[in-house]
Design an enzyme around this catalytic site. Structure first.
Site, PDB file in Angstrom:
ATOM      1  N   SER A   1       1.179  -0.863   0.066  1.00 27.71           N
ATOM      2  CA  SER A   1      -0.104   0.194   0.207  1.00 27.71           C
ATOM      3  C   SER A   1       1.135   0.939  -0.246  1.00 27.71           C
ATOM      4  CB  SER A   1      -0.970   0.202   1.363  1.00 27.71           C
ATOM      5  OG  SER A   1      -1.746   1.309   1.886  1.00 27.71           O
TER       6      SER A   1
ATOM      7  N   TYR B   1      -3.211   0.276  10.719  1.00 26.37           N
ATOM      8  CA  TYR B   1      -3.187  -0.609   9.375  1.00 26.37           C
ATOM      9  C   TYR B   1      -1.834  -0.306   8.597  1.00 26.37           C
ATOM     10  CZ  TYR B   1      -4.636  -1.385   4.206  1.00 26.37           C
ATOM     11  OH  TYR B   1      -4.225  -0.928   3.465  1.00 26.37           O
TER      12      TYR B   1
HETATM   13  N1  LIG Z   1      -8.743  -0.415  -1.860  1.00 31.09           N
HETATM   14  C1  LIG Z   1      -7.805   0.402  -1.901  1.00 31.09           C
HETATM   15  O1  LIG Z   1      -7.945   2.090  -1.429  1.00 31.09           O
HETATM   16  C2  LIG Z   1      -6.763   0.021  -1.082  1.00 31.09           C
HETATM   17  C3  LIG Z   1      -4.861   0.846  -1.212  1.00 31.09           C
HETATM   18  C4  LIG Z   1      -4.500   0.082  -0.863  1.00 31.09           C
HETATM   19  C5  LIG Z   1      -3.685  -0.855  -0.252  1.00 31.09           C
HETATM   20  N2  LIG Z   1      -4.823  -2.235  -0.345  1.00 31.09           N
HETATM   21  C6  LIG Z   1      -4.650  -3.684  -0.228  1.00 31.09           C
HETATM   22  O2  LIG Z   1      -5.176  -4.327  -0.906  1.00 31.09           O
HETATM   23  C7  LIG Z   1      -5.788  -5.752  -0.605  1.00 31.09           C
HETATM   24  C8  LIG Z   1      -7.099  -6.387  -1.870  1.00 31.09           C
HETATM   25  O3  LIG Z   1      -7.470  -5.292  -1.006  1.00 31.09           O
HETATM   26  P1  LIG Z   1      -9.652  -4.632  -1.801  1.00 31.09           P
HETATM   27  O4  LIG Z   1      -9.586  -3.007  -2.051  1.00 31.09           O
HETATM   28  O5  LIG Z   1      -9.387  -5.754  -3.002  1.00 31.09           O
HETATM   29  O6  LIG Z   1     -10.489  -4.969  -0.275  1.00 31.09           O
HETATM   30  P2  LIG Z   1     -11.650  -6.180  -0.378  1.00 31.09           P
HETATM   31  O7  LIG Z   1     -12.182  -5.143   0.858  1.00 31.09           O
HETATM   32  O8  LIG Z   1     -12.434  -5.297  -1.110  1.00 31.09           O
HETATM   33  O9  LIG Z   1     -11.100  -6.849  -0.583  1.00 31.09           O
HETATM   34  C9  LIG Z   1     -10.126  -7.778   0.597  1.00 31.09           C
HETATM   35  C10 LIG Z   1     -10.314  -9.183   0.307  1.00 31.09           C
HETATM   36  O10 LIG Z   1      -9.828  -9.941   1.284  1.00 31.09           O
HETATM   37  C11 LIG Z   1     -10.407 -10.377   1.773  1.00 31.09           C
HETATM   38  N3  LIG Z   1      -9.932 -11.150   3.343  1.00 31.09           N
HETATM   39  C12 LIG Z   1     -10.264 -10.616   4.625  1.00 31.09           C
HETATM   40  N4  LIG Z   1      -9.873 -11.008   5.869  1.00 31.09           N
HETATM   41  C13 LIG Z   1      -9.464 -12.080   5.166  1.00 31.09           C
HETATM   42  C14 LIG Z   1      -8.344 -13.297   6.011  1.00 31.09           C
HETATM   43  N5  LIG Z   1      -7.892 -13.545   6.697  1.00 31.09           N
HETATM   44  N6  LIG Z   1      -8.069 -14.595   4.705  1.00 31.09           N
HETATM   45  C15 LIG Z   1      -8.338 -13.934   3.274  1.00 31.09           C
HETATM   46  N7  LIG Z   1      -9.146 -13.163   3.013  1.00 31.09           N
HETATM   47  C16 LIG Z   1      -9.305 -12.264   4.064  1.00 31.09           C
HETATM   48  C17 LIG Z   1     -11.784 -10.315   2.567  1.00 31.09           C
HETATM   49  O11 LIG Z   1     -12.193 -11.131   1.609  1.00 31.09           O
HETATM   50  C18 LIG Z   1     -11.845 -10.055   0.379  1.00 31.09           C
HETATM   51  O12 LIG Z   1     -12.248 -10.720  -0.005  1.00 31.09           O
HETATM   52  C19 LIG Z   1      -5.347  -5.662   0.856  1.00 31.09           C
HETATM   53  O13 LIG Z   1      -4.055  -6.401   1.034  1.00 31.09           O
HETATM   54  C20 LIG Z   1      -5.617  -4.087   1.088  1.00 31.09           C
HETATM   55  O14 LIG Z   1      -5.034  -3.605   2.357  1.00 31.09           O
HETATM   56  C21 LIG Z   1      -5.934  -1.787  -0.849  1.00 31.09           C
END
Ligand SMILES: NC(=O)c1ccc[n+]([C@@H]2O[C@H](COP(=O)([O-])OP(=O)(O)OC[C@H]3O[C@@H](n4cnc5c(N)ncnc54)[C@H](O)[C@@H]3O)[C@@H](O)[C@H]2O)c1
Length: 253
Positions: free
Chosen positions: A140, A153
């Site tokens: 991130s 986080y």
């Molecule tokens: N969306 C953003 O703005 C953003 C920005 C920077 C980084 N990220 C990172 O990108 C990655 C994906 O996030 P996203 O935006 O798709 O969010 P999201 O919440 O849509 O998806 C996250 C997924 O991870 C799964 N998950 C949660 N806990 C889990 C566990 N213990 N075991 C297995 N699966 C689990 C959830 O069920 C979900 O399907 C994450 O690592 C997040 O930190 C997201």
């Protein structure tokens, strides 16, 4: 366009959001995928959409070492090997330091930090037996340019910088590449809860939030042989957010 023909990718947290976009794009580009998530119903629905020849699903809580072993077994059983790992699963928490419950912080560490460690620990020996593989850690922009109210986080994401870089040296001799993607804001349940895109994204130089597929295309590059000499790379996919702070002295033109 990065070709993934012949690759088998295990993607954690792939039932929705960025992970689901990665699963769809990887299959479009010729890969087989293992959709690994705690959301079983959504994971199996996506696998069915993609077709049994291309995708399977498995229950995976990334904080559980035994479930990682079972996820690898599921991939090997379905497609014979797993040579790409996308450590994508993650959870978010926002709150002041004084209002962050310690248990909440520990949960973030378990999923965002130890989950990635366990993924690499489980998959690396198997990838080494294949002669190599590619690990893509979804980190991130928070790892190096955190917003306020994200101490818990952001610290779990910063930990992935050191962990990934240490793994580069350790796994490189085994033919395993380890690279990182730093998303900025992405339109998922995490980045735009309930589908509401925060106005602040308009301040990014590109003037909008990112789409999950825009992270997936970069993950496909790092998973593919197009990035065969990349290990330890950090690719920022944030619409310029962290670089392009708007000039506070600019006058309206
Ligand atoms: N969306 C953003 O703005 C953003 C920005 C920077 C980084 N990220 C990172 O990108 C990655 C994906 O996030 P996203 O935006 O798709 O969010 P999201 O919440 O849509 O998806 C996250 C997924 O991870 C799964 N998950 C949660 N806990 C889990 C566990 N213990 N075991 C297995 N699966 C689990 C959830 O069920 C979900 O399907 C994450 O690592 C997040 O930190 C997201």
């Amino acid at each position: 366009m990065s070709d993934l023909t012949g690759k088998v990718a295990l993607i954690s947290g792939a039932a929705r959001g960025q992970g689901a976009a990665e699963a769809r794009l990887f299959v479009e580009r010729g890969a087989k995928v293992v959709i690994a998530d705690v959301l079983d119903e959504d994971a199996w629905k996506l696998a069915a959409d993609l077709g049994a020849d291309n995708a399977t699903a498995v229950h995976l809580d990334v904080s559980d070492p035994e479930q990682w072993a079972a996820a690898l077994d599921a991939g090997r059983e379905a497609f014979g090997k797993v040579d790409v790992l996308v450590n994508n699963a993650g959870i978010y928490f926002q709150g002041a330091i004084t209002e962050t419950p310690v248990e909440r912080y520990r949960k973030l560490i378990d999923v965002n930090q130890i989950g990635v460690f366990l993924g690499m620990r489980t998959l690396a020996p198997h990838m080494a037996s294949l002669g190599g593989g590619s690990i893509v850690n979804i980190v991130s922009m928070s790892s190096f340019a955190p917003l306020d109210l994200t101490s818990a986080y952001a610290s779990t994401k910063s930990a992935l910088l050191g962990m990934s870089k240490a793994a580069v040296g350790e796994l490189g001799p085994l033919g395993i590449r380890v690279n990182m993607i730093h998303p900025g804001g992405v339109a998922t349940d995490m980045g735009a809860p309930a589908g509401v895109v925060p106005e602040a994204y308009k301040q990014a130089p590109l003037g909008r939030i990112g789409e999950p597929r825009e992270i997936a295309t970069v993950a496909a590059f790092l998973a593919s042989d197009d990035s065969s000499y990349c290990s330890g790379a950090e690719i920022l996919v944030d619409g310029g957010w962290t670089v392009g702070t708007r000039n506070p002295w600019a006058t309206a033109q």
